[in-house]
Scaffold this motif. Structure first.
Motif: not given
Length: 198
Positions: A46-63
């Motif tokens: 992300l722009d701030s330098g925070v990184r994430y990786r999806t291991l399993r995509e959820g099926r519910g709503p995005t937070i």
């Protein structure tokens, strides 16, 4: 014994061109399919330098900032191979919060996550504790924090309700000591929120 030669008609230039175009299209389709199937497993910065990786995509709503969410997590120092310094399982319950009660980098990344998903999250220096770490914290503001996260539940639109009721007793954000004020939330004396960005 005699061998009968069967003449092979040469391909026209148009047919050879069509064959090469067909092979090229097949290669492009295979590359696109490979990228599409692995894209969700790539590390996103992300722009701030925070990184994430999806291991399993959820099926519910995005937070969203209006929601409450429950998290199961392990917090490690440095990266995937770092030592575990905190775990929601060790505390005996999932961590429940809204985006206003967590570190700024955590709040930014969590809004890319969905109910039912599993993720890896890297918070670099400047994206968790702002200033001095809380007393007894097992990390410094200069450390990179690594989280393994699961989002078992999202309660859409319930953040305002929790603000009215206050945090659950003993609730502490990932990385804080039990009983500490939530990162991003006000201290019991009503001091300004930690980690608030303008």
């Amino acid at each position: 014994m005699s061998v009968t030669a069967v003449p092979i008609r040469p391909l026209s230039r148009g047919a050879v061109l069509k064959l090469w175009i067909g092979l090229l299209l097949l290669l492009l389709a295979a590359a696109g399919l490979a990228w599409w199937s692995t894209a969700r497993h790539q590390v996103v910065t992300l722009d701030s330098g925070v990184r994430y990786r999806t291991l399993r995509e959820g099926r519910g709503p995005t937070i969203t900032p209006a929601d409450l969410f429950a998290l199961r997590y392990e917090l490690k120092l440095g990266g995937e191979d770092g030592r575990v310094i905190q775990s929601s399982d060790a505390m005996g319950q999932p961590f429940v919060a809204s985006t206003q009660q967590i570190y700024p980098g955590f709040a930014e990344a969590i809004q890319h996550m969905r109910e039912g998903g599993s993720y890896l999250l890297w918070l670099p220096a400047g994206q968790h504790e702002q200033g001095t770490a809380p007393p007894g914290a097992p990390f410094t503001p200069q450390d990179t924090l690594f989280f393994e996260l699961q989002v078992p539940q999202v309660a859409p639109g319930m953040a305002a309700m929790q603000q009215l009721m206050g945090p659950p007793p003993g609730a502490a954000p990932p990385g804080a000591q039990p009983g500490a004020p939530p990162a991003g939330g006000a201290s019991p004396e009503g001091a300004s929120p930690q980690g608030e960005t303008g």
